[in-house]
Write an enzyme that holds these catalytic residues in place. Sequence first.
Site, PDB file in Angstrom:
ATOM      1  CE  LYS A 252    -110.544 -38.679  15.667  1.00 18.07           C
ATOM      2  NZ  LYS A 252    -110.412 -37.259  16.004  1.00 18.07           N
ATOM      3  NE  ARG A 326    -116.808 -31.954  22.743  1.00 12.84           N
ATOM      4  CZ  ARG A 326    -116.136 -30.908  22.257  1.00 12.84           C
ATOM      5  NH1 ARG A 326    -116.727 -29.733  22.155  1.00 12.84           N
ATOM      6  NH2 ARG A 326    -114.885 -31.025  21.878  1.00 12.84           N
TER       7      ARG A 326
HETATM    8  N1  BES Z   1    -110.397 -38.241  20.578  1.00 15.77           N
HETATM    9  C1  BES Z   1    -110.375 -36.954  19.995  1.00 15.77           C
HETATM   10  C2  BES Z   1    -109.347 -36.025  20.623  1.00 15.77           C
HETATM   11  C3  BES Z   1    -107.906 -36.381  20.392  1.00 15.77           C
HETATM   12  C4  BES Z   1    -107.218 -35.785  19.348  1.00 15.77           C
HETATM   13  C5  BES Z   1    -107.235 -37.225  21.237  1.00 15.77           C
HETATM   14  C6  BES Z   1    -105.894 -36.076  19.152  1.00 15.77           C
HETATM   15  C7  BES Z   1    -105.891 -37.524  21.036  1.00 15.77           C
HETATM   16  C8  BES Z   1    -105.220 -36.936  19.999  1.00 15.77           C
HETATM   17  C9  BES Z   1    -111.739 -36.297  20.143  1.00 15.77           C
HETATM   18  O1  BES Z   1    -112.827 -37.136  20.131  1.00 15.77           O
HETATM   19  C10 BES Z   1    -111.901 -35.384  18.972  1.00 15.77           C
HETATM   20  O2  BES Z   1    -111.951 -35.878  17.888  1.00 15.77           O
HETATM   21  N2  BES Z   1    -111.982 -34.097  19.242  1.00 15.77           N
HETATM   22  C11 BES Z   1    -112.123 -33.136  18.210  1.00 15.77           C
HETATM   23  C12 BES Z   1    -113.155 -32.138  18.665  1.00 15.77           C
HETATM   24  C13 BES Z   1    -113.559 -31.170  17.598  1.00 15.77           C
HETATM   25  C14 BES Z   1    -114.346 -31.867  16.517  1.00 15.77           C
HETATM   26  C15 BES Z   1    -114.372 -30.082  18.236  1.00 15.77           C
HETATM   27  C16 BES Z   1    -110.767 -32.466  17.999  1.00 15.77           C
HETATM   28  O3  BES Z   1    -110.064 -32.223  18.985  1.00 15.77           O
HETATM   29  O4  BES Z   1    -110.410 -32.241  16.847  1.00 15.77           O
HETATM   30 MN    MN Z   2    -113.512 -37.572  18.187  1.00 14.50          MN
END
Ligand code: BES
Ligand code: MN
Length: 475
Positions: A252, A326
């Site tokens: 990230k 997931r």
């Molecule tokens: N934990 C994150 C989702 C999230 C994002 C929670 C912002 C709270 C605030 C999750 O694990 C994630 O990183 N999801 C990705 C999925 C993508 C790579 C398909 C996302 O939402 O960007």
């Molecule tokens: Mn994530």
Amino acid sequence: MHARVASADAGLDQATLIAGVLEGLEPLPGSEDAVAGVPDGIMQVAGFEAKSGQTLTVTHPEAAALLLVGLGDEVSYEALKTASGNAIRQVKTERAVSLLARSAIDGATRAVAEGSLLGGYEFRLYKTEGDGLVVRAIEIVDGDDAELQIAIAMADATVLARDWVNTPAKDASPEQLASLVEQAVGEASLEIEVWDKARIGQEKLGALLGVAAGSDRDPRVVFLKYRPGDSDRHLALVGKGITFDSGGLSLKTAALMEEMKDDMSGAAAVLAATIGIARLGLPVTVTAIAPLTDNVVGGDATRPGDVLRPIDGPTIEVLNTDAEGRLILADGLGLAKRLAPDLTIDVATLTGAAAVALGKEVAAVFGSDSEVSRRVLDAASLAGEEFWELPLYRGYRKLIDSNIADIKNISGTRYGGAIVAALFLSEYAGDGPWAHLDIAGPAMRTETSGEFVKGASGVAVRTLIEIARSMAEAD
Ligand code: BES
Ligand code: MN
Ligand code: ZN
């Protein structure tokens, strides 16, 4: 903070008396006498218009202070809860006596108690300076004791979840979080079982192990079981417990990583709700399952292109290690499926897409059928939490067909991300009734207002307890 019901002639010595005012400066029913004692013109001079969120402290002949709280233009459950939350943070004495539950609204005691207990929440573990709130007790004049007990169980469980989520990842590894849960369970009539990494390997939770592979801190699975003697229905709860989400090798950005200690909010919600359900003694069997792991980088970390084998269901090609929730839920749902429960609900900070769609105050719900979604939405509405249904639209299922495995963990388009994630989970949830709650938006609040204070919200806890209440009632 303590909450209790008080009689109308509760002594006001050293206490702050809380009275409600509606727009137009009409007193809330039950607050007439207190408001009538306020000298003419004081509210106008102070610019107090009784709008929602406004408060004004004035003198009172018997109490330490009289706190007037604005309710906006109508008396409602939400207005009472919000006003009580706003009021409690203005109290400068240890005792507060609230007149707000005397309005003739359904659930007034619960609204006042939850608003006060949750609005007066503080997380001070890491603060070395300042004293925080002084108020220790809220006394609810003419309140209903049965309602109060429900409100206290709801608020206590929500506070528990908030504390766990607010705790920095450094002090809440999978192992540490499992012990915090053990401590919270204490003597309550709940069984807790914790699987360590070796057991997780024996049980072939290959997706959880894949996410955990980059971390020096070992994963855990926490099982919290509530088995009342008189129950013939079984609720299974599965919570996403990512103790820190760096994204893994699909790293990230710094800004997106800032809040990622909150990525175990789903696990916190299902575990805290189970404790709340046990405390209320509801006649429903509950099994909460929380896979806990970091998602960080290390020499052994899962690489994009790797294939993982969960305990049950399709093999997974991991193309983005940041779509890790997931993965661990695939194993969590696989474990739940074995129990053949009457209803399975998973809770997860799963997708930024859900937050983009519904914002920071509304959670998403997906249901295996409309009856399940309805049940969650009805419970949320009774619990006073904001949920909105999104569709489990099957047309997007083809987006996660994998070239070399049974399924892949991302779709290749940023559109419909919350739906795609829900479809992925549905592959592992089995054929029974199942709902998925994506709380990525509301898990953390960015401002203090009403029952919420900046930081972890404890969202979904009250809705889950309310679902158990509805299962207890149904025949
Ligand atoms: N934990 C994150 C989702 C999230 C994002 C929670 C912002 C709270 C605030 C999750 O694990 C994630 O990183 N999801 C990705 C999925 C993508 C790579 C398909 C996302 O939402 O960007
Ligand atoms: Mn994530
Ligand atoms: Zn995550």
